[in-house]
Motif scaffolding. Structure first.
Motif, PDB file in Angstrom:
ATOM      1  N   HIS A 131      12.077   3.693  18.018  1.00  0.00           N
ATOM      2  CA  HIS A 131      12.468   3.732  16.612  1.00  0.00           C
ATOM      3  C   HIS A 131      11.254   3.627  15.683  1.00  0.00           C
ATOM      4  O   HIS A 131      11.355   3.986  14.498  1.00  0.00           O
ATOM      5  CB  HIS A 131      13.437   2.586  16.299  1.00  0.00           C
ATOM      6  N   ALA A 175      18.636  -1.663  13.415  1.00  0.00           N
ATOM      7  CA  ALA A 175      18.511  -0.756  14.569  1.00  0.00           C
ATOM      8  C   ALA A 175      19.260  -1.299  15.775  1.00  0.00           C
ATOM      9  O   ALA A 175      20.007  -0.574  16.441  1.00  0.00           O
ATOM     10  CB  ALA A 175      17.037  -0.534  14.899  1.00  0.00           C
ATOM     11  N   GLU A 194      22.510   0.104  17.628  1.00  0.00           N
ATOM     12  CA  GLU A 194      22.251   0.550  18.996  1.00  0.00           C
ATOM     13  C   GLU A 194      23.428   0.247  19.915  1.00  0.00           C
ATOM     14  O   GLU A 194      23.653   0.951  20.904  1.00  0.00           O
ATOM     15  CB  GLU A 194      20.983  -0.124  19.526  1.00  0.00           C
ATOM     16  N   ASN A 221      14.810  -0.122   9.222  1.00  0.00           N
ATOM     17  CA  ASN A 221      15.929  -0.446  10.098  1.00  0.00           C
ATOM     18  C   ASN A 221      15.548  -1.481  11.152  1.00  0.00           C
ATOM     19  O   ASN A 221      16.305  -2.416  11.427  1.00  0.00           O
ATOM     20  CB  ASN A 221      16.450   0.820  10.780  1.00  0.00           C
ATOM     21  N   THR A 222      14.379  -1.296  11.782  1.00  0.00           N
ATOM     22  CA  THR A 222      13.957  -2.265  12.788  1.00  0.00           C
ATOM     23  C   THR A 222      13.530  -3.574  12.133  1.00  0.00           C
ATOM     24  O   THR A 222      13.712  -4.651  12.711  1.00  0.00           O
ATOM     25  CB  THR A 222      12.793  -1.697  13.615  1.00  0.00           C
ATOM     26  N   THR A 251      13.346  -0.919  21.371  1.00  0.00           N
ATOM     27  CA  THR A 251      13.350  -0.275  20.048  1.00  0.00           C
ATOM     28  C   THR A 251      12.012   0.376  19.732  1.00  0.00           C
ATOM     29  O   THR A 251      11.767   0.742  18.592  1.00  0.00           O
ATOM     30  CB  THR A 251      13.690  -1.311  18.954  1.00  0.00           C
TER      31      THR A 251
END
Length: 790
Positions: free
Chosen positions: A755, A766, A770, A760-761, A752
C-alpha cells in the motif's frame, strides 16, 4: 447457430496434436534406453460458480512447465480421457476440448455460466509429459501447473468467439509441484481463481515417473475422446537422439543407477497409494496379473516392506551395493523390468480412478483439508490464555482496596501497548518465515507460496473460560422451553419455530444452517462476500443471507438498524423453515452471524428484539470482524477521532454519537452501556473475535473485548463505566458449567507494504478495509477450525 459454431470450432480444433490423436496408423519409435519422462495427470471434475459477476462463455486452459529455467522443455499433452461425454445438444456447451501444439496447452470445451452456484460437470483427465532429458533423475526442479480462466461475452452475430476467448485470460491460478512430489503424488487441488472470479474448479493431480515411450497408441479412437487417447510425446519426436546403446551412454553408470532407483521409488509409492485408495473407498483394485507376472506375491502380502522382498529368487534392487555390482546388461534388464511394472501400475491406477472417480475425489479432498491445517500453521501462532474471573477498578474506588480472591486487579500499570506488542510479535514471526525452508511433497498454492512474506499472519488466542458467575443466571435470553414458546403471541415466525420443537428427534437428520452477513458503516451487502465464499466451500449446504435492509441507512440509530435486521432475519428464517417443513422437515437449526465493523453492533442490537427471541436458542457461531463492541470510549487515533467529530457536527450521525458515548450526558443512560448489559452474546456456541493491531478505525481493545490500558488509570466515572461494560460482556461469554463454549481472539497482521505510505495506512483505514479485500485470513481460520463453520 450453435450447431454451426460447433462445426466450425471442431474444424479449428484439428491442430497437429489433435490430428495425431485421430490418426493411429503411424508406427511409434522404439522406446528410448534409459530415458524417462515425468507424467502429471490432471482430472477436472467440475466447475462451480461461487460468485462470478459476469455471465458468458468460460473455458479453462492448462499449461505446465519446469520451474527451473535450465529445463527448457514444456509439458506436452500426452493423452486425454473424457470420462463422461458432454451433452452436445445443450446450449450450455460449444465444441469440444482443444490441444494447442504451439503453446503445449489443453483447453476444456467452452461452457456457459448463467447464475451463481451453478455446477458445470467437465469430467475430463489430461495427462502431460515432461521429458527429463539430460537432467538428474529424480528431478531437482519443481513443476508449475498453470490454470487460466478464459471468458467471452454472450455470442452475437458475427462475433469471433474463439478469438475472444484466447485474447487475454480473465484470471490465472498457479500451483507448484515440488520435486519430492514428482516421484509419486495423488492430491486434491482446488482451483479458486481470485476475489473477482470466485469459482471453484474441483481438480485432482496425479504424478509419477515413467520410462519414455511407455505408451502405445490405441488402434481406434473416438473423436469425443470417450476412451484413452494417446498423443505422440516429446520422447517419440526425439527418438533418434535418445536411442542410445548403453555402452555409449553420455552420462555414465551413476545416472543410469539413479534412473533405476527413481523408478523403484516411484513404483513403491504408486503401489502404496493405490492400496491406500482401495482401502479408503472400500473398492478392490485388481493387481492379480501384476503379482503373478512380476513374481511379487510376498510383496503384495506384506506391502509395508515394499516391493524389494522377493520370494522367488529375484534380485533385491533395494541397496546401492547390489545396483553397483550389476553388469550393464543386467542393469538394462532391471531398468526395463521395473519400468514395465511401473507402467502396469500406472495404467491400473488410471483404470481404477475412472471406475471410482467421485469416491477418490472425496477422499483426496478430505486428506487435503487435513494436510492444510498443518501446512497453513506456518502463518498461524496458537496460544491459550485463562479468562479472568472479574476485573476490578483501582485507584479511588474503595472496593479495590480490599483483596478479593479469584479476581483480577488492574492497579498495576501495563507498560506495553497491547496493539504495538501484538504487531511486534507478528513481525518477529514474519522474519522467522523468511528463514524457513519449506520442503515437502504437497502441492503448493502459489497465491500463498508465491510470496510467503506477504501473506497475512494470524495469532489465534484460545481463551479458556473461567467459572460462570451465578449473579447473571437470571437471563432474559436464557434458552426457551417449548411450553414457554407456545404461550407467546403466535406470530408466523414463532409458529414456524414451534414446528421444529414439535418435530422432535423422530424427524429426519437434516439441520437448517443459516449464516447472516452484516456490513459496516456506509457499506454494501456484498462487502463480506469473500468470507461467505469460503464458508460455502466449508459448508455447501448452508443458507446465506447477505443483509441489505440497512444499506445507505447506517448513519441512524442503532436501535432502528437492529430492528430492521431482526425483521429481515426472521422473514428469511420463516421462508426456509416453511420450505424444509414441506420437504420432510428437519431436526435442528444452526443460526450464525458474521459482522464487519459496526455491523457487529447492529447484530447484537437485533438480538435484543422480541421477534428474535424464539430463535436465540439456535445461535451457533458468531464471527466478529473488527467490531467496536466497547465503543470508542478510549480511542487513541486522533485523526480518526477528528473525523468522527466532523460526522457528528456536520452530518448529525446518531450512530456516531452512540459510538462515542455522547448520545446522553449520563454515561449510564448511553446506548452502549445499556447494550453491554443485555445478554447478546450468551447463547452463541462459538465466538470468534477478529482484530488487527494495524486497524486504526476500531480501538484494539474494543474489537477484542478486553481491558484497555488507559482505563486502568482512569479513576473517573468513565473508567468505572468501562470496567462494568467489559465485565458484562465477558460474563456473557463465560460458559455455564453445563455447556462448553469456544471463545477465540484472533489477531490478523496484514502485509501493508504494497500500500505504500499514504493517508490510508497512516490512519489505519488500510487494515480495516483489508478484511474485505482478501480472503486468505478467512481461509486459514476456517479450514483450521472447520467444526465451527459447519
Amino acid at each position: 447457430m450453435f450447431h454451426r459454431l460447433r462445426f466450425l470450432i471442431g474444424r479449428h480444433n484439428k491442430t497437429p496434436s489433435t490430428k495425431r490423436l485421430l490418426n493411429s496408423k503411424r508406427k511409434p519409435c522404439e522406446p528410448a534406453m534409459f530415458e524417462t519422462v515425468q507424467e502429471v495427470a490432471i482430472y477436472i471434475h467440475r466447475f462451480h460458480n461461487l460468485d462470478l459477476f459476469q455471465q458468458g462463455w468460460y473455458q479453462i486452459k492448462i499449461t505446465m512447465r519446469w520451474e527451473d529455467a535450465r529445463y527448457t522443455s514444456h509439458g506436452a499433452p500426452a493423452r486425454v480421457v473424457q470420462y463422461e461425454a458432454p451433452d452436445l445438444g445443450s446450449d450450455d456447451f460449444i465444441g469440444i476440448w482443444r490441444i494447442d501444439d504451439k503453446e503445449n496447452s489443453f483447453s476444456t470445451q467452452p461452457f456457459r455460466i448463467k447464475y451463481a452456484r451453478q455446477d458445470v460437470p467437465l469430467s475430463v483427465m489430461i495427462s502431460f509429459n515432461l521429458p527429463l532429458g539430460k537432467f538428474e533423475v529424480p528431478a531437482t526442479s519443481a513443476v508449475i501447473l498453470k490454470f487460466e480462466l478464459l471468458h467471452a461475452p454472450i455470442l452475437e452475430n458475427g462475433f469471433d468467439f474463439q478469438a475472444s476467448l484466447d485474447a487475454l485470460p480473465a484470471s490465472i491460478h498457479e500451483f507448484r509441484i515440488p520435486p519430492k512430489g514428482l516421484l509419486g503424488l495423488h492430491s486434491y487441488c482446488p482451483v479458486y481463481f481470485d476475489t473477482f472470479h470466485a469459482v471453484l474448479v474441483d481438480v485432482s493431480v496425479h504424478a509419477t515417473v515413467l520410462k519414455a515411450g511407455a505408451y502405445t497408441p490405441p488402434k481406434k479412437v473416438s473423436r469425443l475422446a470417450s476412451d484413452s487417447l494417446t498423443v505422440g510425446d516429446v520422447a517419440r519426436e526425439n527418438c533418434d537422439k535418445s536411442n542410445r546403446v548403453l555402452d555409449q551412454g553420455a552420462y555414465g553408470d551413476s545416472k543410469q543407477i539413479s534412473l533405476l532407483k527413481a523408478l523403484l521409488i516411484a513404483r513403491d509409492i504408486l503401489l502404496e497409494e493405490l492400496q491406500n485408495l482401495s482401502k479408503a473407498i472400500d473398492q478392490k483394485v485388481d493387481l492379480t496379473d501384476f503379482i503373478s507376472k512380476m513374481g511379487m506375491k510376498h510383496a503384495a502380502s506384506e506391502p509395508q516392506n515394499g516391493l524389494e522382498q522377493k520370494s522367488n529368487g529375484i534380485i533385491d534392487f533395494g541397496s546401492d551395493e547390489v545396483l553397483q555390482s550389476l553388469t550393464k546388461e543386467n542393469l538394462l534388464s532391471a531398468f526395463s523390468s521395473v519400468a514395465n511394472q511401473l507402467s502396469f501400475l500406472w495404467n491400473a491406477f488410471l483404470k481404477f480412478h475412472r471406475a471410482n472417480t467421485t469416491k477418490i475425489l472425496e477422499f483426496l479432498r478430505d486428506a487435503w483439508a487435513n494436510d492444510r491445517r498443518a501446512e497453513w500453521s506456518i502463518w498461524m501462532v496458537y496460544t491459550k490464555v485463562q479468562m479472568p474471573h472479574h476485573y476490578l477498578r483501582s485507584g479511588n474506588d474503595d472496593s479495590s482496596q480490599h483483596s478479593v480472591r479469584g479476581r483480577v486487579s488492574i492497579a498495576k500499570k501495563i507498560n506495553d501497548d497491547p496493539a504495538e506488542a501484538a504487531h511486534a510479535r507478528a513481525e518477529l514471526h514474519r522474519r522467522s518465515i523468511a528463514q524457513m525452508r519449506i520442503n515437502n511433497r504437497s502441492i503448493q498454492d502459489m497465491q500463498i507460496f508465491g510470496d510467503p512474506l506477504h501473506v497475512p499472519l494470524l495469532i489465534v488466542e484460545r481463551v479458556v473460560n473461567a467459572p460462570f458467575r451465578t449473579t447473571s443466571g437470571n437471563s432474559y435470553f436464557s434458552s426457551l422451553d417449548p411450553k414457554d414458546t407456545s404461550s407467546i403471541l403466535m406470530e408466523p415466525n414463532i409458529r414456524a419455530v414451534n414446528k421444529l420443537s414439535a418435530a422432535g428427534p423422530h424427524r429426519n437428520g437434516r439441520v437448517l444452517r443459516v449464516v447472516v452477513f452484516v456490513h459496516g458503516f456506509q457499506g454494501h451487502h456484498l462487502d463480506l462476500r469473500l468470507v461467505r465464499n469460503q464458508w460455502i466451500l466449508i459448508d455447501p449446504g448452508a443458507e446465506f443471507l447477505m443483509s441489505e435492509v440497512n444499506e445507505e441507512k447506517t448513519s441512524g440509530d442503532f436501535r432502528e438498524m437492529g430492528s430492521r435486521l431482526a425483521q429481515e432475519v426472521t422473514s428469511f428464517l420463516r421462508r426456509k423453515i416453511d420450505k424444509m417443513s414441506r420437504s420432510g422437515g428437519f431436526r435442528n437449526i444452526k443460526l450464525s452471524f458474521v459482522g464487519h465493523s459496526i455491523g457487529n453492533i447492529i447484530i447484537r442490537t437485533a438480538l435484543t428484539e422480541g421477534v428474535m427471541e424464539p430463535f436465540l436458542r439456535y445461535l451457533y457461531t458468531y464471527l466478529s470482524i473488527s467490531g467496536p463492541h466497547l465503543g470508542y470510549l478510549y480511542s487513541t487515533n486522533s485523526l480518526f477521532n477528528s473525523g468522527l467529530w466532523v460526522l457528528k457536527k456536520l452530518k448529525g450521525s446518531q450512530c456516531i454519537h452512540q459510538l462515542t458515548f455522547t448520545d446522553d450526558s449520563d454515561l449510564q443512560n448511553t446506548f452502549f452501556y445499556k447494550l453491554c448489559k443485555q445478554k447478546t452474546l450468551e447463547n452463541f456456541k462459538n465466538i470468534i473475535l477478529l482484530s488487527s493491531p494495524q486497524d486504526g478505525y476500531v480501538p484494539y481493545h474494543s474489537a477484542r473485548i478486553e481491558l484497555c490500558q488507559a482505563s486502568s488509570w482512569d479513576y473517573s466515572k468513565k473508567g468505572k463505566i468501562f470496567i462494568e461494560m467489559l465485565n458484562n460482556c465477558l460474563d456473557q461469554i463465560r460458559s455455564p458449567s453445563s455447556e462448553c463454549r469456544t471463545f477465540m481472539r484472533c489477531d490478523v497482521n496484514f502485509d501493508t507494504s504494497s500500500h505504500g505510505k499514504n493517508l490510508n495506512t497512516f490512519i489505519g483505514r488500510a487494515a480495516h478495509i483489508e478484511f474485505l479485500e482478501t480472503d486468505i485470513f478467512a481461509k486459514f481460520l476456517m479450514w483450521s477450525f472447520p467444526e465451527l463453520f459447519q
